[in-house]
Motif scaffolding. Structure first.
Motif, mmCIF file in Angstrom:
data_model
loop_
_atom_site.group_PDB
_atom_site.id
_atom_site.type_symbol
_atom_site.label_atom_id
_atom_site.label_comp_id
_atom_site.label_asym_id
_atom_site.label_seq_id
_atom_site.Cartn_x
_atom_site.Cartn_y
_atom_site.Cartn_z
ATOM 1 N N GLU A 198 0.826 -1.214 0.000
ATOM 2 C CA GLU A 198 0.000 0.000 0.000
ATOM 3 C C GLU A 198 0.858 1.261 0.000
ATOM 4 O OE1 GLU A 198 -3.124 0.625 -0.228
ATOM 5 O OE2 GLU A 198 -4.078 -1.333 -0.026
ATOM 6 N N GLU A 199 1.957 1.207 0.734
ATOM 7 C CA GLU A 199 2.838 2.373 0.836
ATOM 8 C C GLU A 199 3.336 2.821 -0.529
ATOM 9 O OE1 GLU A 199 7.360 3.333 2.404
ATOM 10 O OE2 GLU A 199 6.233 1.695 3.330
ATOM 11 N N GLY A 200 3.719 1.850 -1.366
ATOM 12 C CA GLY A 200 4.233 2.210 -2.678
ATOM 13 C C GLY A 200 3.166 2.412 -3.723
ATOM 14 N N ALA A 201 2.034 1.739 -3.576
ATOM 15 C CA ALA A 201 0.996 1.788 -4.603
ATOM 16 C C ALA A 201 0.374 3.171 -4.755
ATOM 17 C CB ALA A 201 -0.089 0.761 -4.291
ATOM 18 N N VAL A 202 0.479 3.992 -3.720
ATOM 19 C CA VAL A 202 -0.118 5.336 -3.804
ATOM 20 C C VAL A 202 0.780 6.306 -4.563
ATOM 21 C CG1 VAL A 202 -1.398 4.990 -1.666
ATOM 22 C CG2 VAL A 202 0.862 6.055 -1.573
ATOM 23 N N LEU A 203 2.011 5.913 -4.860
ATOM 24 C CA LEU A 203 2.922 6.800 -5.580
ATOM 25 C C LEU A 203 2.526 6.905 -7.047
ATOM 26 C CD1 LEU A 203 6.331 5.448 -4.189
ATOM 27 C CD2 LEU A 203 5.138 7.545 -3.488
ATOM 28 N N PRO A 204 2.884 7.998 -7.725
ATOM 29 C CA PRO A 204 2.696 8.055 -9.174
ATOM 30 C C PRO A 204 3.468 6.916 -9.833
ATOM 31 C CG PRO A 204 3.219 10.225 -8.291
ATOM 32 C CD PRO A 204 3.440 9.248 -7.171
ATOM 33 N N PRO A 205 2.921 6.304 -10.879
ATOM 34 C CA PRO A 205 3.601 5.152 -11.487
ATOM 35 C C PRO A 205 5.054 5.403 -11.850
ATOM 36 C CG PRO A 205 1.379 5.321 -12.349
ATOM 37 C CD PRO A 205 1.598 6.539 -11.498
ATOM 38 N N ALA A 206 5.370 6.575 -12.379
ATOM 39 C CA ALA A 206 6.765 6.844 -12.766
ATOM 40 C C ALA A 206 7.686 6.836 -11.552
ATOM 41 C CB ALA A 206 6.857 8.186 -13.489
ATOM 42 N N GLU A 207 7.210 7.358 -10.436
ATOM 43 C CA GLU A 207 8.025 7.385 -9.215
ATOM 44 C C GLU A 207 8.185 5.979 -8.646
ATOM 45 O OE1 GLU A 207 8.005 9.407 -4.741
ATOM 46 O OE2 GLU A 207 6.686 10.219 -6.310
ATOM 47 N N LEU A 208 7.097 5.217 -8.655
ATOM 48 C CA LEU A 208 7.165 3.848 -8.160
ATOM 49 C C LEU A 208 8.100 3.010 -9.029
ATOM 50 C CD1 LEU A 208 6.325 1.446 -6.451
ATOM 51 C CD2 LEU A 208 4.191 1.322 -7.765
ATOM 52 N N LEU A 209 8.023 3.176 -10.336
ATOM 53 C CA LEU A 209 8.888 2.426 -11.235
ATOM 54 C C LEU A 209 10.352 2.770 -10.989
ATOM 55 C CD1 LEU A 209 9.105 0.435 -13.575
ATOM 56 C CD2 LEU A 209 8.737 2.355 -15.155
ATOM 57 N N ALA A 210 10.625 4.053 -10.796
ATOM 58 C CA ALA A 210 12.003 4.474 -10.518
ATOM 59 C C ALA A 210 12.494 3.889 -9.196
ATOM 60 C CB ALA A 210 12.083 6.001 -10.489
ATOM 61 N N ARG A 211 11.613 3.819 -8.204
ATOM 62 C CA ARG A 211 11.990 3.253 -6.904
ATOM 63 C C ARG A 211 12.311 1.772 -7.039
ATOM 64 N NH1 ARG A 211 8.326 4.042 -1.508
ATOM 65 N NH2 ARG A 211 8.973 6.205 -1.902
ATOM 66 N N TRP A 212 11.482 1.054 -7.808
ATOM 67 C CA TRP A 212 11.729 -0.373 -8.008
ATOM 68 C C TRP A 212 13.050 -0.594 -8.748
ATOM 69 C CZ3 TRP A 212 9.715 -3.579 -12.564
ATOM 70 C CH2 TRP A 212 10.059 -4.931 -12.392
ATOM 71 N N ARG A 213 13.298 0.198 -9.776
ATOM 72 C CA ARG A 213 14.540 0.057 -10.536
ATOM 73 C C ARG A 213 15.764 0.306 -9.658
ATOM 74 N NH1 ARG A 213 12.545 3.444 -15.909
ATOM 75 N NH2 ARG A 213 11.536 1.689 -17.006
ATOM 76 N N ALA A 214 15.702 1.360 -8.874
ATOM 77 C CA ALA A 214 16.851 1.691 -8.025
ATOM 78 C C ALA A 214 17.096 0.603 -6.988
ATOM 79 C CB ALA A 214 16.617 3.032 -7.342
ATOM 80 N N GLY A 215 16.031 0.087 -6.387
ATOM 81 C CA GLY A 215 16.176 -0.923 -5.350
ATOM 82 C C GLY A 215 16.720 -2.230 -5.883
ATOM 83 N N ARG A 216 16.214 -2.657 -7.018
ATOM 84 C CA ARG A 216 16.683 -3.946 -7.533
ATOM 85 C C ARG A 216 18.109 -3.850 -8.068
ATOM 86 N NH1 ARG A 216 12.953 -2.911 -12.520
ATOM 87 N NH2 ARG A 216 14.401 -3.120 -14.281
ATOM 88 N N THR A 217 18.476 -2.672 -8.586
ATOM 89 C CA THR A 217 19.855 -2.478 -9.039
ATOM 90 C C THR A 217 20.816 -2.519 -7.862
ATOM 91 O OG1 THR A 217 19.152 -1.175 -10.953
ATOM 92 C CG2 THR A 217 21.427 -0.904 -10.222
ATOM 93 N N ALA A 218 20.438 -1.867 -6.766
ATOM 94 C CA ALA A 218 21.285 -1.880 -5.566
ATOM 95 C C ALA A 218 21.404 -3.288 -5.003
ATOM 96 C CB ALA A 218 20.715 -0.930 -4.518
ATOM 97 N N LEU A 219 20.314 -4.041 -5.022
ATOM 98 C CA LEU A 219 20.349 -5.411 -4.518
ATOM 99 C C LEU A 219 21.242 -6.278 -5.403
ATOM 100 C CD1 LEU A 219 19.415 -7.676 -2.657
ATOM 101 C CD2 LEU A 219 17.386 -7.947 -4.128
ATOM 102 N N GLU A 220 21.140 -6.121 -6.707
ATOM 103 C CA GLU A 220 21.991 -6.905 -7.607
ATOM 104 C C GLU A 220 23.468 -6.661 -7.310
ATOM 105 O OE1 GLU A 220 23.292 -7.109 -12.302
ATOM 106 O OE2 GLU A 220 21.302 -6.328 -11.811
ATOM 107 N N LYS A 221 23.840 -5.413 -7.145
ATOM 108 C CA LYS A 221 25.243 -5.085 -6.860
ATOM 109 C C LYS A 221 25.682 -5.702 -5.535
ATOM 110 C CE LYS A 221 25.361 -0.715 -9.435
ATOM 111 N NZ LYS A 221 25.487 0.768 -9.333
ATOM 112 N N ALA A 222 24.811 -5.651 -4.533
ATOM 113 C CA ALA A 222 25.158 -6.209 -3.224
ATOM 114 C C ALA A 222 25.312 -7.726 -3.288
ATOM 115 C CB ALA A 222 24.102 -5.826 -2.193
ATOM 116 N N LEU A 223 24.444 -8.385 -4.042
ATOM 117 C CA LEU A 223 24.530 -9.841 -4.154
ATOM 118 C C LEU A 223 25.788 -10.262 -4.906
ATOM 119 C CD1 LEU A 223 20.800 -10.736 -4.945
ATOM 120 C CD2 LEU A 223 22.047 -11.232 -2.841
ATOM 121 N N ARG A 224 26.148 -9.507 -5.935
ATOM 122 C CA ARG A 224 27.357 -9.856 -6.695
ATOM 123 C C ARG A 224 28.616 -9.634 -5.853
ATOM 124 N NH1 ARG A 224 26.165 -10.958 -11.966
ATOM 125 N NH2 ARG A 224 24.300 -9.991 -12.877
ATOM 126 N N ALA A 225 28.557 -8.687 -4.927
ATOM 127 C CA ALA A 225 29.722 -8.377 -4.099
ATOM 128 C C ALA A 225 29.797 -9.220 -2.831
ATOM 129 C CB ALA A 225 29.703 -6.898 -3.723
#
Length: 272
Positions: free
Chosen positions: A85-112
């Motif tokens: 619910e916390e994220g669903a109320v965001l504008p789609p472009a903002e939510l999409l950017a948040r998802w992209r940033a989070g998964r990119t950071a997680l990928e880097k952490a997992l590879r390291a």
């Protein structure tokens, strides 16, 4: 699965496929209802973003993750929905950017991550490979809900091998989640891949067996389809029972999805 490189690569591809699906959808389509009751397309993406952030915390800040778990324990029945619910109320472009940033950071952490590192989770601690597998499973499963809401049929890929492997590995967890003692002996699972290869798990001579399409098995263990709607066959009473309990995700037993057609009798679903 000691080397996480392959599954992390596949996680990125799975995420990018879903990203392409939602990036071209207008705001009204982000508000479409998905098969998960009360969840829109936006809720599905918000949940993935929230879980990616939780995973990143588990990999990079164990104390911070423990605090998150303690918070979740105060509302075990609602904290997942609250995160969506916390994220669903965001504008789609903002939510999409948040998802992209989070998964990119997680990928880097997992590879390291150090090869033998284990990270806390809501279930047993996980390695980088296991964490990436769990994230791929969730991304694929929630992507199925999004695709159905948008009226898109996604061709299955061999990335499903990670979901299938996790579904097999979580057999005992599924029994335990229902307060049941798992069978002592392993099962044989034989699945036909999207490329028509055989994916096999467990002893060849095991009397308890599950066979069928890999896609159907993955839909079952992620509880995206009812057993009655899938072409899975169980041989033996324990294997038959497992197909009613299976879940590849952490947490309490899910309610699953209702059948789209009338459930068949035991003679049509299994043989002993």
């Amino acid at each position: 699965m000691s080397d996480p490189t392959s599954v992390i690569d596949d996680l990125r591809e799975e995420s990018e496929e879903l990203d392409r699906l939602v990036a071209g959808a207008g705001p009204q389509r982000w508000a479409l209802a998905t098969p998960a009751p009360g969840w829109t397309v936006a809720h599905q993406i918000a949940h993935l973003a929230w879980t990616d952030r939780s995973s990143l915390l588990a990999v990079t800040d164990a104390e911070g993750f423990r605090a998150l778990v303690e918070k979740a324990l105060t509302a075990p029945g609602s904290f997942v929905d609250e995160g969506a619910e916390e994220g669903a109320v965001l504008p789609p472009a903002e939510l999409l950017a948040r998802w992209r940033a989070g998964r990119t950071a997680l990928e880097k952490a997992l590879r390291a991550a150090p090869p033998k590192a284990r990270f806390p989770w809501y279930g047993p601690p996980m390695s980088a490979a296991s964490m990436a597998t769990a994230r791929l499973m969730e991304t694929w499963a929630h992507g199925q809900d999004v695709a159905e809401a948008l009226g898109v049929v996604r061709p299955p890929t061999d990335r499903l091998r990670h979901v299938a492997w996790l579904g097999v590995r979580t057999r005992d967890f599924a029994y335990g989640a229902h307060g049941l003692t798992p069978p002592a002996d392993p099962f044989r699972v034989e699945l036909r891949s999207p490329a028509d290869d055989l994916w096999a798990y467990g002893p060849e001579d095991a009397p308890q067996r599950v066979t069928g399409p890999a896609l159907d098995f993955c839909l079952l263990v992620t509880q995206r389809a009812h057993r009655a709607d899938l072409a899975l066959r169980a041989e033996g009473p324990d294997a038959d029972r497992w197909l009613d309990l299976a879940q590849a995700f952490a947490g309490p037993p899910g309610s699953g999805r209702p059948p789209k057609r009338a459930a068949q009798g035991p003679s049509d679903e299994a043989s002993s």
